[in-house]
Design a protein around this motif. Structure first.
Motif, short mmCIF file in Angstrom:
data_model
loop_
_atom_site.label_atom_id
_atom_site.label_comp_id
_atom_site.label_asym_id
_atom_site.label_seq_id
_atom_site.Cartn_x
_atom_site.Cartn_y
_atom_site.Cartn_z
N ALA A 60 2.77 0.24 -9.26
CA ALA A 60 2.15 1.55 -9.52
C ALA A 60 3.19 2.66 -9.61
O ALA A 60 2.95 3.79 -9.17
CB ALA A 60 1.11 1.88 -8.44
N GLY A 61 4.35 2.34 -10.14
CA GLY A 61 5.40 3.34 -10.32
C GLY A 61 6.19 3.64 -9.08
O GLY A 61 7.10 4.48 -9.11
N LYS A 62 5.90 2.98 -7.96
CA LYS A 62 6.63 3.21 -6.72
C LYS A 62 7.60 2.06 -6.49
O LYS A 62 7.27 0.89 -6.70
CB LYS A 62 5.66 3.33 -5.55
N LYS A 63 8.81 2.42 -6.04
CA LYS A 63 9.86 1.43 -5.81
C LYS A 63 10.21 1.37 -4.33
O LYS A 63 10.39 2.40 -3.69
CB LYS A 63 11.10 1.77 -6.63
N ILE A 64 10.32 0.13 -3.84
CA ILE A 64 10.78 -0.10 -2.46
C ILE A 64 12.12 -0.81 -2.55
O ILE A 64 12.17 -1.98 -2.98
CB ILE A 64 9.77 -0.93 -1.66
N PRO A 65 13.21 -0.15 -2.19
CA PRO A 65 14.53 -0.81 -2.29
C PRO A 65 14.59 -2.04 -1.37
O PRO A 65 14.06 -2.04 -0.26
CB PRO A 65 15.50 0.28 -1.83
N LEU A 66 15.25 -3.09 -1.85
CA LEU A 66 15.42 -4.33 -1.09
C LEU A 66 16.90 -4.53 -0.79
O LEU A 66 17.75 -4.36 -1.67
CB LEU A 66 14.88 -5.53 -1.86
#
Length: 474
Positions: A410-416
């Protein structure tokens, strides 16, 4: 003709006399490691040639007084020694005693046959010496057999016994290890089970209390509204006009009281929090059982759906590899409503709406790719976010660009934060628990997991803008 043989003690001794046997072997210069029957071929042959060189007249370069035959004295000494005592036959051609042996033709001959007859060019030897050599070689064979028996007995009594003891000790340690590991795992699971059940119980009691409170509140509000309405209806129907006009203030208070009740609304407080049953331990065990199982690489039927492949990508003949095209092809593929026309995307061929599914993608040295899932209803046309993986509510992907890894939805990024750059990425989808998990197949390390209430069938989703990616099958 009657043959007579002298007695020869060839009895094999018991293992108790093995030292004496070894001493005898050493005196005879026997190699205990030599194959026991080689003495009947190579060993006898060498000794026989040496004897022939000493006994054959032509080999010695001279003759004796009997025309090449051994002297009667020598023959008598051999006979008296007990090595050879047999009543000799006579040669049919020369009428001489058959006291020689032809090694070439393997038969008895006389001295004339050996020196001037048909066997003069053959390998010949006096019969007595031949018999002596055979007897000595048989003694050697018997002693070698005994040595072999001693080695076998030693192997049984020492090596195999030690191996059996070592096996029992190793098996005992292995059992203890298994029991210890299972006991530790069982203890941890029991504690986790108790903790989770208590947590679920507390959450259930909380929600029940909220429901009771809400029920009591709204029942009271409903009673209040009913009473207020009844009073207003009574005023409306029974009050005179003058009274109705003069009681406006009272009527306004009744209306304000009714409006103060408010509108009922559903809240998360009235729902069981699903995180109360969430456990890293259980999720890890569940994922490990699946990832290490025989179906870790998913169904062999999974491949890229060629109808969905973007014109920016090239699909291999086996439908397992996507390659990004550096230059857009001059001729576009035929129009297909399922095909992505702007973004370098492609979908998998297997639809998932139940059960557990897993698959592995070889990303190799690709510096830009996406792997994940999406609804089949994902937009395929145009360059907007509705067709861009990870930038809409219908797709969930792990994205890699340059050195950055992230989970996108949904356009949101969670850095890994990854310890190393994976060459392969696995995906695990469990429909029952609504869990999507990204992992590294080589180490089994979980890269990211998400619990999402999926509302429609899902398809594997892919994108690549550098090099290629491949769906793997074992």
């Amino acid at each position: 003709m009657t043959e007579r043989f002298t007695e020869c003690d060839l009895t094999c001794t018991s293992p108790a006399t093995s030292v004496e046997t070894l001493n005898a072997v050493n005196r005879l210069k026997i190699d205990p490691e030599q194959p026991i029957f080689s003495v009947l071929t190579g060993g006898m042959k060498g000794q026989e040639e040496a004897e022939i060189a000493l006994s054959h007249p032509s080999a010695c370069g001279g003759s004796n007084s009997s025309g090449g035959a051994t002297s009667p004295t020598a023959a008598a000494s051999d006979t008296e020694s007990g090595i050879f005592s047999v009543e000799s036959e006579l040669c049919a051609e020369h009428d001489f005693e058959l006291d020689w042996f032809c090694g070439t033709e393997q038969k008895l001959i006389c001295s004339r046959c050996a020196n001037a007859g048909p066997c003069r060019e053959h390998s010949v030897a006096p019969l007595a010496r031949r018999v002596s050599a055979v007897r000595n070689q048989l003694v050697d064979v018997c002693e070698k057999i005994q040595l072999q028996a001693l080695r076998i007995e030693k192997f049984i009594q020492q090596t195999l016994t030690a191996k059996e003891q070592k096996l029992q000790a190793s098996a005992s340690r292995a059992r203890e290890q298994v029991l210890a590991q299972v006991s530790a795992a069982r203890e941890a699971l029991e504690e986790e089970e108790q903790r989770l059940l208590e947590q679920v119980q507390r959450e259930e009691e909380r929600v029940e209390q909220c429901l009771l409170t809400q029920r009591a509140h709204w029942n009271h509000a409903l009673t209040s509204l009913s009473q207020t309405r009844s009073r207003l209806v009574h005023t409306l129907t029974h009050a005179a006009d003058a009274q109705l006009v003069t009681n406006v203030q009272e009527i306004a208070e009744r209306v304000e009281e009714a409006e103060g009740v408010g509108e009922p609304c559903d809240t998360d407080q009235l729902n069981l929090n699903p995180s109360c049953a969430d456990s890293k331990l259980l999720r890890g065990l569940w994922a490990t059982a699946l990832l290490l199982g025989p179906n870790a690489y998913g169904s062999p039927m999974l491949k890229f759906d060629e109808r969905t492949v973007s014109p920016l990508l090239s699909l291999s003949e086996d439908l397992h590899t996507l390659t990004f095209l550096q230059k857009k092809p001059r001729q576009s593929p035929p129009y297909d409503p399922a095909r992505f026309d702007s973004w370098p995307n492609a979908l998998g061929s297997v639809s998932m709406s139940s059960g557990t599914h897993s698959w592995v993608v070889d990303v190799g040295e690709s510096g830009a790719f996406k792997v994940g899932v999406c609804y089949a209803s994902l937009e395929r046309k145009g360059s907007g976010n509705e067709a861009r993986l990870g930038h809409n509510s219908q797709s969930w992907v792990l994205s890699h660009y340059d050195s950055d890894y992230s989970y996108c939805h949904a356009g949101k990024k969670i850095p890994l934060q990854l310890m190393k750059r994976p060459q392969r990425i696995g995906l695990l989808l469990d429909w029952l628990s609504q869990t999507l998990l990204f992992y590294e197949p080589d180490s089994g390390a979980v890269l990211h997991s998400v619990t999402q209430p999926f509302s429609a069938p899902l398809l594997p989703a892919f994108a690549v803008t550098h090099r290629s990616i491949t769906i793997l099958h074992r």
